[in-house]
Design an enzyme around this catalytic site. Structure first.
Site, PDB file in Angstrom:
ATOM      1  N   THR A 195       0.766  -1.101  -0.019  1.00 54.93           N
ATOM      2  CA  THR A 195       0.019  -0.084   0.065  1.00 54.93           C
ATOM      3  C   THR A 195       0.981   1.214  -0.081  1.00 54.93           C
ATOM      4  OG1 THR A 195      -0.273  -0.100   2.451  1.00 54.93           O
ATOM      5  CG2 THR A 195      -2.078  -1.034   1.146  1.00 54.93           C
ATOM      6  N   LYS A 196       2.145   1.173  -0.064  1.00 55.43           N
ATOM      7  CA  LYS A 196       3.113   2.125   0.301  1.00 55.43           C
ATOM      8  C   LYS A 196       3.449   3.118  -1.146  1.00 55.43           C
ATOM      9  CE  LYS A 196       3.276   1.774   4.813  1.00 55.43           C
ATOM     10  NZ  LYS A 196       3.198   0.541   5.306  1.00 55.43           N
ATOM     11  N   ASN A 197       3.987   4.197  -1.003  1.00 55.24           N
ATOM     12  CA  ASN A 197       4.025   5.107  -2.132  1.00 55.24           C
ATOM     13  C   ASN A 197       4.912   4.390  -3.342  1.00 55.24           C
ATOM     14  OD1 ASN A 197       2.628   6.862  -0.813  1.00 55.24           O
ATOM     15  ND2 ASN A 197       3.900   8.411  -1.038  1.00 55.24           N
TER      16      ASN A 197
END
Ligand SMILES: *Cc1c(COP(=O)(O)O)cnc(C)c1O
Length: 399
Positions: A195-197
């Site tokens: 889910t991270k950038n």
């Protein structure tokens, strides 16, 4: 989740489910992973090295060590600074459990300090008020990608002789008062969780300016074997390894690094996309009973736009936050809660005798916050669907 009193109603805004935190995966990482699979070199090898070098340069740090999660990065960083049983580490309750669990696994005790309600980051004054003779470190978390007030935190570090280990899981692109996150504290920990950038599936990175920390982390991450062990499977010929510590299995694989390296090439492109979604949300929710994320920042700050957190004005609504999320789910839109404050979870509450009322700002956010989709993968239509669904539900349930 509780049942809604009435359905906001009718046909869902979308036909297909919009997953919260869906990563943008493109052809170059698919090709690069296929290349690793074909080469047979799946484990830690040249692609990890290439990713570490590229990430080190992006973070403007001296050393970068890739590991298999940010949780591992935090654990090893806290071991590297030499915590001992009885030591205390100050952190925020407005974070993921991994931040505080890593403190516990390194032998120390997590001590929470309340946040600033507007920035949702640890308040330097609250942190200072929790310093005792046992305090050895502070773990600031750049919540949602908004930088902490690092000048004040570094000042605390100097005055009280504390180490600073940053949880930058949300903050790959973040700059704090003109300085790139990754070269400010003693050690900085990043996440490449799905889910991270930017993502590697599972993955993390530690950056530091200190070569002793870098060496120690590299050894701890691979069974406590001497540094040369990293090259032991290469074509340079057989080498004996020596075990100098009962280490961990926290190394990153080339397959993961292949994804991460290619993602890193697009980090600024993705950032521009998330910034546009952020601005579109801001202009769309103005007249609703919600508080939007503050755009007040210190000069030289850069926000990584990792999470768009709406706060529901519960006094003006007939539904709870959880019912709002349930209603969005029925509109086929996924959301998240970042976070239920850690001291309200059974483990932390029971173990450290923490109660509601102790960290009122964290509780205020914890009770009202909802994170909307903010992935670079969102199309304009996806964004308009989210906006339409939020309007539909909040207008229906407004008091
Ligand atoms: C995601 C996250 C972590 C853990 O990262 P992993 O790579 O999944 O171990 C730690 N802290 C914060 C604030 C996070 O959001």
């Amino acid at each position: 989740m509780n049942k809604l009193p009435v359905m906001a109603g009718g046909k869902p805004v979308r036909d297909t489910y919009l997953i919260f935190g869906n990563p943008a995966i493109e052809q170059s990482e698919i090709d690069d992973v296929a290349d690793s699979l074909k080469s047979g070199w799946l484990g830690t090898g040249p692609k990890v090295k290439r990713f570490e070098t590229a990430f080190r340069d992006y973070a403007r740090a001296k050393y970068a060590i890739a590991v298999n999660s940010c949780t591992a990065a935090l654990h090893l960083s806290l071991l590297a600074i030499g915590l001992e049983p009885g030591d205390e580490v100050i952190t925020t309750p407005m974070t993921f459990t991994a931040t505080a669990a890593a403190v516990i696994h390194s032998g120390a005790k997590p001590v929470f300090a309340d946040i600033d309600r507007q920035t949702m980051n640890i308040s330097p004054d609250a942190a200072e008020s929790r310093i005792t003779e046992k305090t050895k470190a502070i773990v600031p978390v750049h919540f949602a990608g908004r930088p902490c007030d690092m000048q004040s935190i570094m000042r605390l570090s100097q005055h009280h002789g504390l180490k600073i280990v940053e949880d930058a899981a949300h903050a790959i692109e973040t700059q704090a008062q003109g300085r790139k996150v990754g070269s400010i504290g003693d050690l900085t920990c990043f996440s490449f969780y799905v889910t991270k950038n930017i993502v590697t599936g599972e993955g993390g990175m530690v950056t530091t300016e200190n070569c002793n920390y870098a060496d120690r982390i590299k050894i701890l991450a691979l069974h406590g074997m001497t540094k040369d062990a990293w090259h032991r499977f290469s074509d340079e010929g057989f080498k004996h390894y020596q075990v100098i510590y009962p280490g961990f299995k926290y190394n990153m694989m080339d397959i993961q690094a292949a994804i991460g390296y290619n993602q890193l090439q697009r980090i600024e492109k993705y950032s521009i996309r998330r910034e546009a979604v952020w601005q579109r949300y801001n202009e769309s929710f103005k007249d609703l009973p919600v508080i939007m994320p503050s755009d007040d920042m210190l000069p030289g700050d850069r926000h990584a736009r990792h999470l768009y957190t709406l706060l529901l004005k519960s006094e003006e609504l007939k539904i709870t936050r959880d019912q709002f999320m349930d209603a969005l789910h029925k509109e086929n839109i996924g959301t998240g809660v970042h976070y239920i404050a850690l001291h309200l979870h059974p483990y932390y509450s029971e173990k450290y005798n923490l109660k509601r009322g102790m960290f009122p700002n964290a509780e205020y956010i914890s009770d009202r916050t909802v994170s909307l989709p903010l992935s670079a993968k969102l199309t304009d239509d996806d964004v308009e669907d989210v906006i339409e669904a939020v309007h539909k539900i909040l207008n229906y349930y407004a008091k």
